[in-house]
Design a protein around this motif. Structure first.
Motif, PDB file in Angstrom:
ATOM      1  N   PHE A 141      25.263  -7.192 -39.638  1.00 40.35           N
ATOM      2  CA  PHE A 141      26.301  -7.940 -38.938  1.00 40.35           C
ATOM      3  C   PHE A 141      26.542  -7.289 -37.574  1.00 40.35           C
ATOM      4  O   PHE A 141      26.955  -6.133 -37.504  1.00 40.35           O
ATOM      5  CB  PHE A 141      27.609  -7.942 -39.730  1.00 40.35           C
ATOM      6  CG  PHE A 141      27.588  -8.800 -40.959  1.00 40.35           C
ATOM      7  CD1 PHE A 141      27.220 -10.136 -40.886  1.00 40.35           C
ATOM      8  CD2 PHE A 141      27.951  -8.279 -42.195  1.00 40.35           C
ATOM      9  CE1 PHE A 141      27.207 -10.933 -42.025  1.00 40.35           C
ATOM     10  CE2 PHE A 141      27.947  -9.071 -43.331  1.00 40.35           C
ATOM     11  CZ  PHE A 141      27.567 -10.403 -43.247  1.00 40.35           C
ATOM     12  N   ILE A 142      26.270  -8.024 -36.518  1.00 39.66           N
ATOM     13  CA  ILE A 142      26.540  -7.551 -35.161  1.00 39.66           C
ATOM     14  C   ILE A 142      27.866  -8.168 -34.736  1.00 39.66           C
ATOM     15  O   ILE A 142      27.967  -9.378 -34.533  1.00 39.66           O
ATOM     16  CB  ILE A 142      25.415  -7.951 -34.204  1.00 39.66           C
ATOM     17  CG1 ILE A 142      24.092  -7.331 -34.672  1.00 39.66           C
ATOM     18  CG2 ILE A 142      25.734  -7.535 -32.775  1.00 39.66           C
ATOM     19  CD1 ILE A 142      22.880  -7.867 -33.954  1.00 39.66           C
ATOM     20  N   THR A 143      28.889  -7.343 -34.634  1.00 48.18           N
ATOM     21  CA  THR A 143      30.226  -7.843 -34.356  1.00 48.18           C
ATOM     22  C   THR A 143      30.575  -7.680 -32.888  1.00 48.18           C
ATOM     23  O   THR A 143      30.343  -6.632 -32.290  1.00 48.18           O
ATOM     24  CB  THR A 143      31.275  -7.107 -35.209  1.00 48.18           C
ATOM     25  OG1 THR A 143      31.145  -5.690 -34.993  1.00 48.18           O
ATOM     26  CG2 THR A 143      31.073  -7.398 -36.682  1.00 48.18           C
ATOM     27  N   THR A 144      31.148  -8.734 -32.322  1.00 45.94           N
ATOM     28  CA  THR A 144      31.642  -8.701 -30.947  1.00 45.94           C
ATOM     29  C   THR A 144      32.871  -9.583 -30.881  1.00 45.94           C
ATOM     30  O   THR A 144      32.918 -10.640 -31.506  1.00 45.94           O
ATOM     31  CB  THR A 144      30.570  -9.170 -29.952  1.00 45.94           C
ATOM     32  OG1 THR A 144      31.086  -9.075 -28.621  1.00 45.94           O
ATOM     33  CG2 THR A 144      30.133 -10.609 -30.224  1.00 45.94           C
ATOM     34  N   SER A 145      33.879  -9.145 -30.161  1.00 50.14           N
ATOM     35  CA  SER A 145      35.128  -9.905 -30.130  1.00 50.14           C
ATOM     36  C   SER A 145      35.091 -10.963 -29.039  1.00 50.14           C
ATOM     37  O   SER A 145      34.339 -10.860 -28.061  1.00 50.14           O
ATOM     38  CB  SER A 145      36.326  -8.972 -29.925  1.00 50.14           C
ATOM     39  OG  SER A 145      36.189  -8.242 -28.726  1.00 50.14           O
ATOM     40  N   ALA A 146      35.935 -11.977 -29.196  1.00 49.26           N
ATOM     41  CA  ALA A 146      35.956 -13.118 -28.272  1.00 49.26           C
ATOM     42  C   ALA A 146      36.846 -12.867 -27.068  1.00 49.26           C
ATOM     43  O   ALA A 146      37.111 -13.788 -26.296  1.00 49.26           O
ATOM     44  CB  ALA A 146      36.422 -14.369 -29.012  1.00 49.26           C
ATOM     45  N   ASN A 147      37.301 -11.608 -26.880  1.00 53.53           N
ATOM     46  CA  ASN A 147      38.099 -11.333 -25.685  1.00 53.53           C
ATOM     47  C   ASN A 147      37.184 -10.964 -24.518  1.00 53.53           C
ATOM     48  O   ASN A 147      35.975 -11.200 -24.557  1.00 53.53           O
ATOM     49  CB  ASN A 147      39.129 -10.221 -25.975  1.00 53.53           C
ATOM     50  CG  ASN A 147      38.460  -8.921 -26.414  1.00 53.53           C
ATOM     51  OD1 ASN A 147      37.263  -8.724 -26.242  1.00 53.53           O
ATOM     52  ND2 ASN A 147      39.249  -8.036 -27.013  1.00 53.53           N
ATOM     53  N   SER A 148      37.719 -10.339 -23.498  1.00 54.55           N
ATOM     54  CA  SER A 148      36.940 -10.053 -22.293  1.00 54.55           C
ATOM     55  C   SER A 148      35.855  -9.006 -22.516  1.00 54.55           C
ATOM     56  O   SER A 148      35.029  -8.768 -21.633  1.00 54.55           O
ATOM     57  CB  SER A 148      37.874  -9.588 -21.161  1.00 54.55           C
ATOM     58  OG  SER A 148      38.558  -8.407 -21.537  1.00 54.55           O
ATOM     59  N   ASP A 149      35.829  -8.361 -23.697  1.00 50.02           N
ATOM     60  CA  ASP A 149      34.814  -7.349 -23.985  1.00 50.02           C
ATOM     61  C   ASP A 149      33.468  -7.968 -24.386  1.00 50.02           C
ATOM     62  O   ASP A 149      32.481  -7.265 -24.543  1.00 50.02           O
ATOM     63  CB  ASP A 149      35.310  -6.439 -25.121  1.00 50.02           C
ATOM     64  CG  ASP A 149      34.400  -5.250 -25.348  1.00 50.02           C
ATOM     65  OD1 ASP A 149      34.014  -4.600 -24.356  1.00 50.02           O
ATOM     66  OD2 ASP A 149      34.067  -4.973 -26.509  1.00 50.02           O
ATOM     67  N   ALA A 175      39.941 -16.413 -28.096  1.00 42.70           N
ATOM     68  CA  ALA A 175      38.998 -16.926 -27.098  1.00 42.70           C
ATOM     69  C   ALA A 175      39.671 -17.936 -26.179  1.00 42.70           C
ATOM     70  O   ALA A 175      40.307 -18.893 -26.643  1.00 42.70           O
ATOM     71  CB  ALA A 175      37.804 -17.563 -27.794  1.00 42.70           C
ATOM     72  N   GLU A 176      39.541 -17.728 -24.865  1.00 42.14           N
ATOM     73  CA  GLU A 176      40.056 -18.699 -23.904  1.00 42.14           C
ATOM     74  C   GLU A 176      39.235 -19.972 -23.950  1.00 42.14           C
ATOM     75  O   GLU A 176      39.750 -21.072 -23.788  1.00 42.14           O
ATOM     76  CB  GLU A 176      40.048 -18.094 -22.499  1.00 42.14           C
ATOM     77  CG  GLU A 176      41.016 -16.920 -22.334  1.00 42.14           C
ATOM     78  CD  GLU A 176      41.010 -16.385 -20.916  1.00 42.14           C
ATOM     79  OE1 GLU A 176      40.305 -16.977 -20.055  1.00 42.14           O
ATOM     80  OE2 GLU A 176      41.710 -15.393 -20.653  1.00 42.14           O
ATOM     81  N   ASP A 177      37.926 -19.812 -24.143  1.00 41.66           N
ATOM     82  CA  ASP A 177      37.029 -20.960 -24.261  1.00 41.66           C
ATOM     83  C   ASP A 177      35.987 -20.597 -25.321  1.00 41.66           C
ATOM     84  O   ASP A 177      34.952 -20.004 -25.007  1.00 41.66           O
ATOM     85  CB  ASP A 177      36.372 -21.271 -22.920  1.00 41.66           C
ATOM     86  CG  ASP A 177      35.587 -22.579 -22.933  1.00 41.66           C
ATOM     87  OD1 ASP A 177      35.145 -22.991 -24.035  1.00 41.66           O
ATOM     88  OD2 ASP A 177      35.402 -23.187 -21.878  1.00 41.66           O
ATOM     89  N   LEU A 178      36.263 -20.931 -26.568  1.00 41.52           N
ATOM     90  CA  LEU A 178      35.395 -20.533 -27.679  1.00 41.52           C
ATOM     91  C   LEU A 178      33.992 -21.093 -27.516  1.00 41.52           C
ATOM     92  O   LEU A 178      33.005 -20.390 -27.757  1.00 41.52           O
ATOM     93  CB  LEU A 178      35.995 -20.999 -29.004  1.00 41.52           C
ATOM     94  CG  LEU A 178      35.202 -20.630 -30.271  1.00 41.52           C
ATOM     95  CD1 LEU A 178      35.033 -19.120 -30.377  1.00 41.52           C
ATOM     96  CD2 LEU A 178      35.894 -21.181 -31.515  1.00 41.52           C
ATOM     97  N   GLU A 179      33.879 -22.342 -27.103  1.00 43.62           N
ATOM     98  CA  GLU A 179      32.559 -22.958 -26.963  1.00 43.62           C
ATOM     99  C   GLU A 179      31.731 -22.259 -25.888  1.00 43.62           C
ATOM    100  O   GLU A 179      30.524 -22.096 -26.033  1.00 43.62           O
ATOM    101  CB  GLU A 179      32.694 -24.442 -26.634  1.00 43.62           C
ATOM    102  CG  GLU A 179      31.388 -25.209 -26.688  1.00 43.62           C
ATOM    103  CD  GLU A 179      30.625 -25.016 -27.995  1.00 43.62           C
ATOM    104  OE1 GLU A 179      29.398 -24.811 -27.944  1.00 43.62           O
ATOM    105  OE2 GLU A 179      31.262 -25.054 -29.070  1.00 43.62           O
ATOM    106  N   GLU A 180      32.380 -21.801 -24.829  1.00 39.75           N
ATOM    107  CA  GLU A 180      31.666 -21.083 -23.770  1.00 39.75           C
ATOM    108  C   GLU A 180      31.167 -19.729 -24.281  1.00 39.75           C
ATOM    109  O   GLU A 180      30.063 -19.295 -23.948  1.00 39.75           O
ATOM    110  CB  GLU A 180      32.589 -20.880 -22.564  1.00 39.75           C
ATOM    111  CG  GLU A 180      31.888 -20.369 -21.317  1.00 39.75           C
ATOM    112  CD  GLU A 180      30.831 -21.324 -20.776  1.00 39.75           C
ATOM    113  OE1 GLU A 180      29.861 -20.834 -20.156  1.00 39.75           O
ATOM    114  OE2 GLU A 180      30.970 -22.547 -20.984  1.00 39.75           O
TER     115      GLU A 180
END
Length: 356
Positions: free
Chosen positions: A116-124, A154-159
């Motif tokens: 599992f490669i985890t990354t958050s949907a914020n600016s990181d 996420a500000e724009d999840l699809e993006e």
């Protein structure tokens, strides 16, 4: 519990039959602390250490047990200790070069089916970092899966998903959120049949929170991320194999500041197959992809077919691999020179007779 509940499969059973040591007990390494290994057998737990013969035969760090490994050991009477005599061949091995010694490899986890490669949907969110994790994952022999955590932020999840798709190279992508409990139903499919997975990702992406959710209670401490850069502090400090209540196991890993590449050339080629295919279409075989006429890479970037950052990351990874190869070659040459000097300075076996 049974060996099967620990992830024991016919792959390992065949090795045990070939080993032909009926008095040796099979155990799985669930934790490592200062050359001691926490072992689970399905019925008893032990603290294990490798035998003197094992230590003598192991020439590299990668030949020692790591979290996720299966070993054969002999329990010591009257104490919760066991002596490890044998390390079973791994079905998969997630490894990186060691920060302290770039010529040595460190096993992050072994015998896992999923990474599992985890990354958050914020600016990181960083596509280049994901590519580096994917390189390690593809080369391990396990299946990489990208988890986009904190999807509710996420500000724009699809993006964000679109960005991940440009680098995923076929790996599944799941947006999830432990806060509003969305998307988490997909997790169970990766643990059916007592399978094992490992969590990779930078600090602050929500790995510990996800582990607590899967366990159903707060077994691990969490920390808030910094407001200044939305990056986290290290919560997990060691690798642990954790049993999940519905079956299956999960290896949690500390956030990694550096991801070394060693012997990862094939994985880089697979991950950047689109880039290498374009390179083969260049007019000249020695094209440097800068000002040459007929450069397919240049035209692909200009047309938007290829992301410039992706191409730059491909060459960065290739340079790192070449640097490691050159360093290994230099070290081997230096060792050879030292050996020659040692021989030349040694006293002669016999002295010739003085002149007649």
């Amino acid at each position: 519990m049974s060996l099967e509940s620990l992830g024991w499969t016919p792959f390992f059973e065949k090795q045990r039959q070939e080993l032909n040591q009926p008095d040796w007990i099979v155990a799985r390494v669930v934790n490592e602390e200062r050359n001691l290994y926490r072992l689970e057998t399905g019925s008893e737990d032990y603290w294990g250490e490798v035998s003197g013969q094992f230590r003598y035969a192991a020439k590299r760090r990668i030949e020692y047990p790591a979290v996720g490994d299966f070993v054969a050991c002999v329990p010591q009477s009257g104490v919760d200790r066991a002596i490890i005599h044998h390390l079973f061949k791994r079905s998969s091995c997630l490894k990186r070069k060691m920060i302290s010694n770039e010529n040595e490899e460190q096993v992050l986890a072994s015998n896992v089916e999923t990474v599992f490669i985890t990354t958050s949907a914020n600016s990181d969110l960083n596509a280049r970092r994901i590519e580096r994790y994917l390189t390690l994952a593809w080369n391990s022999g396990a299946k990489p899966v990208i988890l986009l955590t904190k999807a509710d932020l996420a500000e724009d999840l699809e993006e964000s998903l679109k960005l991940l798709r440009t680098v995923s190279q076929g790996a599944a992508i799941h947006p999830i959120s432990t806060l509003d409990e969305t998307g988490l139903e997909v997790m169970s499919q990766y643990f059916t049949g007592n399978k094992t997975a490992v969590l990779l990702g930078s600090s602050g992406v929500g790995k510990t929170t996800l582990v607590n959710y899967l366990l159903g209670y707060d077994a691990l401490d969490t920390q808030e991320i910094r407001e200044s850069d939305e990056r986290g502090r290290h919560t997990t400090t060691s690798r642990d194999l954790i049993h999940l209540p519905d079956g299956g196991m999960l290896i949690d890993t500390p956030g990694m500041k550096e991801m070394g590449l060693l012997d990862q050339e094939d994985a880089v080629g697979e991950l950047f197959e689109d880039v290498e295919a374009l390179i083969l279409q260049c007019k000249f075989s020695n094209c440097e992809h800068e000002t040459e006429t007929g450069c397919r890479i240049k035209s692909a970037i200009e047309s938007g077919e290829l992301d410039k950052g992706r191409m730059e990351n491909y060459y960065k990874l290739q340079r790192e691999i070449q640097f490691q190869k050159n360093k290994l070659d230099r070290n081997a040459a230096n060792l050879a020179k030292k050996g020659i000097r040692k021989i030349s300075r040694s006293p002669r076996a016999s002295k010739g007779k003085k002149g007649r």
